[in-house]
Design an enzyme around this catalytic site. Structure first.
Site, PDB file in Angstrom:
ATOM      1  N   ARG A  94       0.848  -1.209   0.000  1.00 47.10           N
ATOM      2  CA  ARG A  94       0.000   0.000   0.000  1.00 47.10           C
ATOM      3  C   ARG A  94       0.880   1.255   0.000  1.00 47.10           C
ATOM      4  NH1 ARG A  94       0.091   4.027   2.862  1.00 47.10           N
ATOM      5  NH2 ARG A  94      -0.019   2.842   4.790  1.00 47.10           N
ATOM      6  N   PRO A 138      17.113  14.297   7.897  1.00 50.81           N
ATOM      7  CA  PRO A 138      17.662  13.692   9.118  1.00 50.81           C
ATOM      8  C   PRO A 138      17.334  14.520  10.359  1.00 50.81           C
ATOM      9  CG  PRO A 138      19.293  13.614   7.373  1.00 50.81           C
ATOM     10  CD  PRO A 138      18.130  14.398   6.830  1.00 50.81           C
ATOM     11  N   TRP A 167      14.241   8.786   5.185  1.00 53.39           N
ATOM     12  CA  TRP A 167      12.984   8.029   5.244  1.00 53.39           C
ATOM     13  C   TRP A 167      12.149   8.222   3.985  1.00 53.39           C
ATOM     14  CZ3 TRP A 167      13.519   4.250   8.083  1.00 53.39           C
ATOM     15  CH2 TRP A 167      14.151   4.337   9.326  1.00 53.39           C
ATOM     16  N   ALA A 254      -2.044  11.402   1.023  1.00 55.03           N
ATOM     17  CA  ALA A 254      -1.458  10.153   1.538  1.00 55.03           C
ATOM     18  C   ALA A 254      -2.079   9.786   2.882  1.00 55.03           C
ATOM     19  CB  ALA A 254       0.052  10.307   1.658  1.00 55.03           C
ATOM     20  N   LEU A 350      -2.985 -15.723  18.918  1.00 53.60           N
ATOM     21  CA  LEU A 350      -2.365 -16.810  18.157  1.00 53.60           C
ATOM     22  C   LEU A 350      -1.321 -17.555  18.997  1.00 53.60           C
ATOM     23  CD1 LEU A 350      -1.841 -14.867  14.825  1.00 53.60           C
ATOM     24  CD2 LEU A 350      -3.300 -16.886  15.074  1.00 53.60           C
ATOM     25  N   GLU A 375       3.796  10.311   7.794  1.00 51.31           N
ATOM     26  CA  GLU A 375       2.648  11.163   7.406  1.00 51.31           C
ATOM     27  C   GLU A 375       1.996  11.802   8.628  1.00 51.31           C
ATOM     28  OE1 GLU A 375       2.519  11.641   4.439  1.00 51.31           O
ATOM     29  OE2 GLU A 375       3.334   9.833   3.495  1.00 51.31           O
ATOM     30  N   PHE A 395       2.477  22.890  19.248  1.00 50.76           N
ATOM     31  CA  PHE A 395       3.540  22.101  18.611  1.00 50.76           C
ATOM     32  C   PHE A 395       4.912  22.460  19.175  1.00 50.76           C
ATOM     33  CE2 PHE A 395       0.147  22.708  15.512  1.00 50.76           C
ATOM     34  CZ  PHE A 395      -0.210  21.391  15.315  1.00 50.76           C
TER      35      PHE A 395
HETATM   36  P1  TGC Z   1       2.525  25.945   9.431  1.00 52.03           P
HETATM   37  O1  TGC Z   1       3.990  26.157   9.275  1.00 52.03           O
HETATM   38  O2  TGC Z   1       1.733  26.901  10.251  1.00 52.03           O
HETATM   39  O3  TGC Z   1       1.803  25.852   8.018  1.00 52.03           O
HETATM   40  C1  TGC Z   1       2.487  26.044   6.865  1.00 52.03           C
HETATM   41  C2  TGC Z   1       1.478  26.261   5.752  1.00 52.03           C
HETATM   42  O4  TGC Z   1       0.885  25.009   5.425  1.00 52.03           O
HETATM   43  C3  TGC Z   1      -0.527  25.097   5.544  1.00 52.03           C
HETATM   44  N1  TGC Z   1      -1.010  23.802   6.025  1.00 52.03           N
HETATM   45  C4  TGC Z   1      -1.718  22.969   5.272  1.00 52.03           C
HETATM   46  N2  TGC Z   1      -2.172  23.064   4.014  1.00 52.03           N
HETATM   47  C5  TGC Z   1      -2.864  22.031   3.533  1.00 52.03           C
HETATM   48  N3  TGC Z   1      -3.108  20.922   4.241  1.00 52.03           N
HETATM   49  C6  TGC Z   1      -2.659  20.766   5.497  1.00 52.03           C
HETATM   50  N4  TGC Z   1      -2.887  19.641   6.166  1.00 52.03           N
HETATM   51  C7  TGC Z   1      -1.922  21.817   6.069  1.00 52.03           C
HETATM   52  N5  TGC Z   1      -1.323  22.014   7.259  1.00 52.03           N
HETATM   53  C8  TGC Z   1      -0.774  23.225   7.223  1.00 52.03           C
HETATM   54  C9  TGC Z   1      -0.767  26.221   6.517  1.00 52.03           C
HETATM   55  O5  TGC Z   1      -2.046  26.745   6.333  1.00 52.03           O
HETATM   56  C10 TGC Z   1       0.322  27.177   6.110  1.00 52.03           C
HETATM   57  O6  TGC Z   1      -0.075  27.829   4.920  1.00 52.03           O
HETATM   58  P2  TGC Z   1       0.413  29.318   4.601  1.00 52.03           P
HETATM   59  O7  TGC Z   1      -0.288  29.685   3.341  1.00 52.03           O
HETATM   60  O8  TGC Z   1      -0.019  30.119   5.777  1.00 52.03           O
HETATM   61  O9  TGC Z   1       1.903  29.237   4.470  1.00 52.03           O
HETATM   62  O10 TGC Z   1       2.384  24.556   9.921  1.00 52.03           O
HETATM   63  P3  TGC Z   1       1.307  24.060  10.907  1.00 52.03           P
HETATM   64  O11 TGC Z   1       1.513  24.752  12.230  1.00 52.03           O
HETATM   65  O12 TGC Z   1      -0.054  24.109  10.313  1.00 52.03           O
HETATM   66  O13 TGC Z   1       1.780  22.578  11.006  1.00 52.03           O
HETATM   67  C11 TGC Z   1       2.583  22.089  12.021  1.00 52.03           C
HETATM   68  C12 TGC Z   1       2.519  20.574  11.910  1.00 52.03           C
HETATM   69  C13 TGC Z   1       3.345  19.953  13.020  1.00 52.03           C
HETATM   70  C14 TGC Z   1       1.071  20.137  12.031  1.00 52.03           C
HETATM   71  C15 TGC Z   1       3.073  20.174  10.539  1.00 52.03           C
HETATM   72  O14 TGC Z   1       4.370  20.626  10.401  1.00 52.03           O
HETATM   73  C16 TGC Z   1       3.001  18.686  10.289  1.00 52.03           C
HETATM   74  O15 TGC Z   1       2.006  18.169   9.812  1.00 52.03           O
HETATM   75  N6  TGC Z   1       4.090  17.950  10.591  1.00 52.03           N
HETATM   76  C17 TGC Z   1       4.202  16.540  10.280  1.00 52.03           C
HETATM   77  C18 TGC Z   1       5.006  16.387   9.039  1.00 52.03           C
HETATM   78  C19 TGC Z   1       4.747  15.089   8.327  1.00 52.03           C
HETATM   79  O16 TGC Z   1       3.648  14.586   8.238  1.00 52.03           O
HETATM   80  N7  TGC Z   1       5.796  14.532   7.734  1.00 52.03           N
HETATM   81  C20 TGC Z   1       5.716  13.347   6.936  1.00 52.03           C
HETATM   82  C21 TGC Z   1       6.531  13.562   5.709  1.00 52.03           C
HETATM   83  S1  TGC Z   1       6.236  12.410   4.464  1.00 52.03           S
HETATM   84  C22 TGC Z   1       7.737  12.100   3.749  1.00 52.03           C
HETATM   85  O17 TGC Z   1       8.666  12.860   3.779  1.00 52.03           O
HETATM   86  C23 TGC Z   1       7.834  10.819   3.137  1.00 52.03           C
HETATM   87  S2  TGC Z   1       7.081   9.573   4.093  1.00 52.03           S
HETATM   88  C24 TGC Z   1       6.391   8.542   2.939  1.00 52.03           C
HETATM   89  C25 TGC Z   1       7.460   7.765   2.202  1.00 52.03           C
HETATM   90  O18 TGC Z   1       8.158   8.345   1.372  1.00 52.03           O
HETATM   91  O19 TGC Z   1       7.563   6.525   2.450  1.00 52.03           O
END
Ligand code: TGC
Length: 399
Positions: A94, A138, A167, A254, A350, A375, A395
């Site tokens: 998946r 990293p 990753w 995703a 099991l 994600e 956060f």
């Molecule tokens: P913030 O810095 O305030 O927001 C930045 C901008 O992004 C907008 N935004 C979104 N837009 C659409 N959908 C969403 N879910 C959004 N979340 C935020 C936000 O409105 C802002 O826009 P703008 O126009 O003002 O610049 O960030 P935040 O405070 O909202 O978020 C903080 C936090 C911790 C929730 C966020 O950083 C987060 O979700 N962190 C987790 C990161 C994550 O999920 N990483 C996984 C990466 S996946 C990958 O690299 C590969 S894994 C899969 C693989 O390859 O196997």
């Protein structure tokens, strides 16, 4: 019977159209034919089976929710059902579909130029080209805003990328990488931007991260970028891709697929132990006749019903255009958390036999350690919900 199997105690099946059920059954056939007979071996040997890619493409599962450019243009619910069936096979399979379709293809589809779309999407939908998505680093996981990878534009217009990603699913197999980098202030480029990087560009190196105790039938990699020189038009030009909202829009896709996928792993764990408990006899009767077994099975079925109801609610909202990221966090947090509990409970039921690769639950539980982490971790999604409920972002330390 129900496409949700014996756990369907609430008429989930009746919520689906005939077309949705047909698609779920077709993906299940693929899993039964190509994945189930081989998954234990792939998992043990840490092999991602490349030969599965044309089979996934044949069913239109690569970028299946996208329209045009050779993509199948299926509904969100159909995409979710496919994710669920694939993850009932293995989270690694998946994950391939998620990285290819929800992340790499979505990035190009949402934010790319017409030329980028024409060049990459039909090849990727057909499985002839593999994509990956480089956001995490990293030192920048939950906090992608702290990424250090840079893209600097030279006077002639070329972009030069330097940095590291970690990753990153599929990077060693990929033909193209979507790399997110800090641009500083370069003309129209502001802040984090995405770049379409052919992986044969000099200076691009990917190495698989090994050994892993989770997601073994899948590949996650370190990437290094050393003076990776790209033409001016390698940037994703869309207004929508300026800043972190560019990659977050792809993460939404995703994360949505994971809401359904995790329930597939849970359902498979449940079905395995339901079968086993009717066959395994101890103290003169099948395990299924013991009250403690029945209570555990009932609890698992409850959470599977609730998890799929949530997935359906969120999927129908996505199809109606009313989905918001808070809803996605509700589903991702709940369904990953419940799926790993179900897989672990199934392993326990099991007994000793549950620690071998003859049974799926411990493999699923180990995979779900990755699924609940990537994600957006459980903690990140809890804090997104906390912010939605209270209006206060927690956060980072205040001040
Ligand atoms: P913030 O810095 O305030 O927001 C930045 C901008 O992004 C907008 N935004 C979104 N837009 C659409 N959908 C969403 N879910 C959004 N979340 C935020 C936000 O409105 C802002 O826009 P703008 O126009 O003002 O610049 O960030 P935040 O405070 O909202 O978020 C903080 C936090 C911790 C929730 C966020 O950083 C987060 O979700 N962190 C987790 C990161 C994550 O999920 N990483 C996984 C990466 S996946 C990958 O690299 C590969 S894994 C899969 C693989 O390859 O196997």
């Amino acid at each position: 019977g129900s496409v949700f199997g014996p756990a369907d105690l609430t008429g989930l099946d009746a919520q689906l159209t005939a077309e949705e059920k047909d698609l779920a059954r077709a993906v299940r056939d693929l899993v039964d034919t190509h994945i189930r007979p081989n998954i234990a071996g792939w998992y043990e040997q840490a092999v991602f089976p490349r030969e599965i890619i044309p089979e996934l493409a044949k069913l239109g599962l690569l970028g299946m929710h996208l329209t045009g450019y050779g993509c199948a243009g299926r509904s969100a619910v159909m995409y979710g059902l496919a994710a669920s069936e694939l993850e009932a096979g293995d989270s690694g399979l998946r994950t391939f579909v998620s990285v290819q379709g929800s992340l790499a293809m979505s990035a190009i589809h949402k934010h790319g130029s017409e030329e980028q779309k024409q060049h990459w999407l039909p090849e990727m939908a057909a499985g002839r080209a593999v994509g990956c998505f480089g956001l995490t680093e990293p030192t920048a996981g939950s906090d992608p805003a702290s990424m250090r990878t840079t893209a600097v534009q030279e006077p002639g217009g070329d972009w030069v990328l330097n940095g590291a990603k970690r990753w990153i699913g599929l990077a060693t197999l990929a033909d193209v990488a979507i790399i997110w980098a800090q641009t500083g202030e370069h003309g129209d480029a502001r802040g984090v931007r995405g770049f379409v990087v052919p992986t044969d560009t000099p200076g691009f190196h990917a190495v698989a991260i090994e050994p892993k105790l989770s997601m073994r039938a899948s590949v996650q990699c370190d990437i290094t970028l050393e003076d990776v020189r790209l033409p001016a038009d390698a940037i994703l030009p869309g207004e929508s891709a300026i800043g972190l909202k560019g990659p977050f829009a792809c993460l939404n896709e995703a994360r949505y697929g994971i809401i359904w996928g995790a329930m597939g792993a849970a359902r498979d764990s449940f079905e395995e132990v339901l079968r086993y408990s009717s066959e395994r006899t101890q103290f003169g009767m099948p395990l299924s006749a013991f009250q403690l077994t029945q209570a555990k099975l009932a609890d698992m079925a409850l959470e599977i019903n609730k998890g799929y109801l949530l997935a359906l609610q969120i999927g129908r909202a996505k199809d109606a255009g009313t989905l918001n990221p808070t809803m996605i966090s509700v589903g991702k947090l709940n369904n990953c958390r419940e799926a790993i509990r179900i897989a672990r409970d199934a392993r326990e039921m099991l007994g000793g036999n549950g620690i071998t690769l003859d049974h799926s639950p411990l493999r699923h539980a180990n995979n779900l350690e990755s699924v609940r982490t990537y994600e957006g971790t459980d903690e990140v999604h809890a804090l997104i919900l906390g912010r939605a409920l209270t209006g206060v972002g927690a956060f980072a330390a205040a001040g």
